[in-house]
Scaffold this active site. Structure first.
Site, PDB file in Angstrom:
ATOM      1  N   LYS A 128      16.388 -56.867 -51.281  1.00 34.73           N
ATOM      2  CA  LYS A 128      16.724 -58.124 -50.705  1.00 34.73           C
ATOM      3  C   LYS A 128      16.182 -58.085 -49.009  1.00 34.73           C
ATOM      4  O   LYS A 128      15.643 -58.967 -48.783  1.00 34.73           O
ATOM      5  CB  LYS A 128      18.272 -58.501 -50.609  1.00 34.73           C
ATOM      6  CG  LYS A 128      18.544 -59.835 -50.174  1.00 34.73           C
ATOM      7  CD  LYS A 128      19.810 -60.240 -49.736  1.00 34.73           C
ATOM      8  CE  LYS A 128      19.687 -61.430 -48.777  1.00 34.73           C
ATOM      9  NZ  LYS A 128      20.180 -60.793 -47.564  1.00 34.73           N
ATOM     10  N   ASP A 129      16.356 -57.177 -48.534  1.00 37.83           N
ATOM     11  CA  ASP A 129      16.193 -56.843 -47.229  1.00 37.83           C
ATOM     12  C   ASP A 129      14.593 -56.150 -47.278  1.00 37.83           C
ATOM     13  O   ASP A 129      14.554 -54.958 -46.690  1.00 37.83           O
ATOM     14  CB  ASP A 129      16.823 -56.140 -46.101  1.00 37.83           C
ATOM     15  CG  ASP A 129      18.378 -57.114 -46.209  1.00 37.83           C
ATOM     16  OD1 ASP A 129      18.257 -57.968 -45.511  1.00 37.83           O
ATOM     17  OD2 ASP A 129      19.056 -56.872 -47.095  1.00 37.83           O
TER      18      ASP A 129
ATOM     19  N   GLN B  95      21.291 -53.947 -33.541  1.00 39.42           N
ATOM     20  CA  GLN B  95      20.261 -54.832 -34.293  1.00 39.42           C
ATOM     21  C   GLN B  95      20.199 -56.384 -34.349  1.00 39.42           C
ATOM     22  O   GLN B  95      19.837 -56.991 -34.874  1.00 39.42           O
ATOM     23  CB  GLN B  95      20.396 -54.351 -35.664  1.00 39.42           C
ATOM     24  CG  GLN B  95      21.610 -54.872 -36.423  1.00 39.42           C
ATOM     25  CD  GLN B  95      21.401 -54.087 -37.743  1.00 39.42           C
ATOM     26  OE1 GLN B  95      21.921 -52.846 -38.011  1.00 39.42           O
ATOM     27  NE2 GLN B  95      21.313 -54.743 -38.936  1.00 39.42           N
TER      28      GLN B  95
ATOM     29  N   GLY C 113      26.182 -57.220 -54.417  1.00 37.80           N
ATOM     30  CA  GLY C 113      24.903 -56.549 -54.087  1.00 37.80           C
ATOM     31  C   GLY C 113      24.932 -54.914 -53.466  1.00 37.80           C
ATOM     32  O   GLY C 113      24.544 -54.144 -54.035  1.00 37.80           O
ATOM     33  N   HIS C 114      25.979 -54.855 -52.541  1.00 39.83           N
ATOM     34  CA  HIS C 114      26.482 -53.828 -52.015  1.00 39.83           C
ATOM     35  C   HIS C 114      26.921 -52.720 -53.057  1.00 39.83           C
ATOM     36  O   HIS C 114      26.750 -51.541 -53.285  1.00 39.83           O
ATOM     37  CB  HIS C 114      27.517 -53.639 -51.019  1.00 39.83           C
ATOM     38  CG  HIS C 114      27.222 -54.503 -49.761  1.00 39.83           C
ATOM     39  ND1 HIS C 114      27.461 -55.815 -49.567  1.00 39.83           N
ATOM     40  CD2 HIS C 114      26.338 -54.305 -48.722  1.00 39.83           C
ATOM     41  CE1 HIS C 114      26.956 -56.265 -48.260  1.00 39.83           C
ATOM     42  NE2 HIS C 114      26.379 -55.367 -48.005  1.00 39.83           N
TER      43      HIS C 114
ATOM     44  N   VAL D 162      20.725 -58.338 -56.054  1.00 44.42           N
ATOM     45  CA  VAL D 162      21.568 -58.957 -56.988  1.00 44.42           C
ATOM     46  C   VAL D 162      21.725 -60.321 -56.450  1.00 44.42           C
ATOM     47  O   VAL D 162      22.012 -60.770 -55.279  1.00 44.42           O
ATOM     48  CB  VAL D 162      22.966 -58.278 -56.757  1.00 44.42           C
ATOM     49  CG1 VAL D 162      24.122 -58.787 -57.491  1.00 44.42           C
ATOM     50  CG2 VAL D 162      22.776 -56.762 -57.004  1.00 44.42           C
TER      51      VAL D 162
HETATM   52  P1  AMP Z   1      23.881 -55.318 -45.177  1.00 41.80           P
HETATM   53  O1  AMP Z   1      25.530 -54.974 -45.284  1.00 41.80           O
HETATM   54  O2  AMP Z   1      23.746 -56.589 -45.005  1.00 41.80           O
HETATM   55  O3  AMP Z   1      23.578 -54.528 -43.713  1.00 41.80           O
HETATM   56  O4  AMP Z   1      23.124 -54.419 -46.405  1.00 41.80           O
HETATM   57  C1  AMP Z   1      23.713 -53.067 -46.694  1.00 41.80           C
HETATM   58  C2  AMP Z   1      22.389 -52.832 -47.883  1.00 41.80           C
HETATM   59  O5  AMP Z   1      23.018 -53.834 -48.870  1.00 41.80           O
HETATM   60  C3  AMP Z   1      21.241 -53.123 -47.400  1.00 41.80           C
HETATM   61  O6  AMP Z   1      20.315 -52.076 -48.026  1.00 41.80           O
HETATM   62  C4  AMP Z   1      20.960 -54.558 -48.059  1.00 41.80           C
HETATM   63  O7  AMP Z   1      19.512 -54.568 -48.550  1.00 41.80           O
HETATM   64  C5  AMP Z   1      21.570 -54.237 -49.372  1.00 41.80           C
HETATM   65  N1  AMP Z   1      21.984 -55.648 -49.984  1.00 41.80           N
HETATM   66  C6  AMP Z   1      22.469 -56.553 -49.243  1.00 41.80           C
HETATM   67  N2  AMP Z   1      22.392 -57.707 -50.310  1.00 41.80           N
HETATM   68  C7  AMP Z   1      22.066 -57.234 -51.286  1.00 41.80           C
HETATM   69  C8  AMP Z   1      21.793 -57.911 -52.519  1.00 41.80           C
HETATM   70  N3  AMP Z   1      22.064 -59.442 -52.848  1.00 41.80           N
HETATM   71  N4  AMP Z   1      21.294 -57.091 -53.531  1.00 41.80           N
HETATM   72  C9  AMP Z   1      21.051 -55.802 -53.369  1.00 41.80           C
HETATM   73  N5  AMP Z   1      21.266 -55.326 -52.180  1.00 41.80           N
HETATM   74  C10 AMP Z   1      21.638 -56.078 -51.237  1.00 41.80           C
END
Ligand code: AMP
Length: 282
Positions: free
Chosen positions: A149-150, A61, A36-37, A176
């Site tokens: 996703k968020d 957070q 996803g990242h 993703v």
């Molecule tokens: P995080 O590391 O969980 O804070 O996520 C960092 C970024 O990656 C945020 O913008 C999330 O929305 C995005 N993200 C996390 N999981 C996914 C995914 N499965 N598909 C797309 N973007 C994602």
């Protein structure tokens, strides 16, 4: 690709690129990077001359100290992933660098943060908006990439940028998923075998709601029930919320008349997962 740990360092590194007329892309993350990242990083690398990936597990957070402490930290592997995905530099500050003294100034999101995850994670979106504003000031990106996703986080950031006239374009990137439909998340690795097997039911429920919407149903209650029925068939799932909300304001709707998201949060064992789908009435 460089790894920079200071705000002064990242500011200087991107300044040179900007002077040459390049666009700076920022991908804020908390690390433990997955596909996803990678899709956010690759998108930025395709569209911007410089891509900065920030990796910072943001203490302000988290609502539970334990969740913060247990959050996976895998910087070495993450740096490899960033390089592979086309990042130009990784910004990995310490807590001390980001919060040298207790913070006294915060970004307070409005109603967009009040529903869905809001009541269950008090202060969460305030912490997210504040750290993202700090990252925007450190990196001064022309574009910043956030995952759908968020969805509530994305809406909080879009509202902040618009309300405060921040000169950054927010680019939403599609969720993703694993082959079985489970949205990728750094928290998935904490699922036990039985919970991991049950977890795709979140997406199955959302798909059931989407099917009703696509068949012409416009009553949010009926759409919600379709998803709830699917989720109720999985005893390992403890539902936290399931709502149909306006895609921009995140306010619950009774009837679907414009773009909406069906959003869910649920616990599987000790792991809280969220997911959502978007629908636009034609
Ligand atoms: P995080 O590391 O969980 O804070 O996520 C960092 C970024 O990656 C945020 O913008 C999330 O929305 C995005 N993200 C996390 N999981 C996914 C995914 N499965 N598909 C797309 N973007 C994602």
């Amino acid at each position: 690709m460089r790894v920079i740990e200071t705000i002064g360092g990242v500011r200087e590194a991107v300044r040179a690129a900007r002077r040459e007329g390049g666009t700076v892309g920022l991908v804020p993350t908390m690390g433990a990077l997955h596909a996803g990242h990678v899709s956010l990083i690759a998108r930025s690398a395709a569209e911007c001359s410089v891509t900065v990936v920030s990796i910072f597990v943001n203490p302000i957070q988290f609502t539970q100290a334990e969740d913060f402490e247990r959050y996976p930290r895998t910087l070495e592997g993450d740096v490899v992933e960033c390089r592979r995905a086309g990042a130009s530099l990784v910004f990995a500050p310490s807590n001390q660098e980001m919060y040298p003294r207790p913070l006294t100034t915060f970004i307070e999101p409005g109603p967009v943060a009040e529903g869905l995850c809001g009541p269950f994670r008090p202060g969460h979106f305030r912490g997210v908006a504040t750290v993202v504003a700090k990252l925007f000031h450190a990196v001064e990106p022309g574009r910043a990439y956030f995952g759908e996703k968020d969805a509530q986080q994305l809406a909080v950031i879009q509202t902040m940028v618009s309300d405060l006239n921040m000169a950054v374009e927010i680019v939403p990137v599609a969720t993703v998923r694993e082959a079985d439909g489970l949205a990728m998340s750094s928290r998935n690795q904490r699922l036990g075998a039985a919970e991991r097997k049950a977890a795709p039911v979140l997406y199955t429920g959302l798909q059931a709601a989407l099917a009703r919407l696509e068949a012409g149903e416009r009553e949010a209650r009926v759409v919600r029930e379709a998803a709830q029925e699917a989720l109720a068939r999985e005893p390992l799932v403890r539902l936290e919320y399931l709502d149909v909300v306006d895609a921009g304001t995140m306010q619950p709707v009774e009837r679907v008349t414009g773009p909406v998201r069906v959003a869910v949060a649920a616990w599987l064992g000790g792991v809280r997962l969220i997911d959502n789908v978007r629908f636009e009435a034609r």
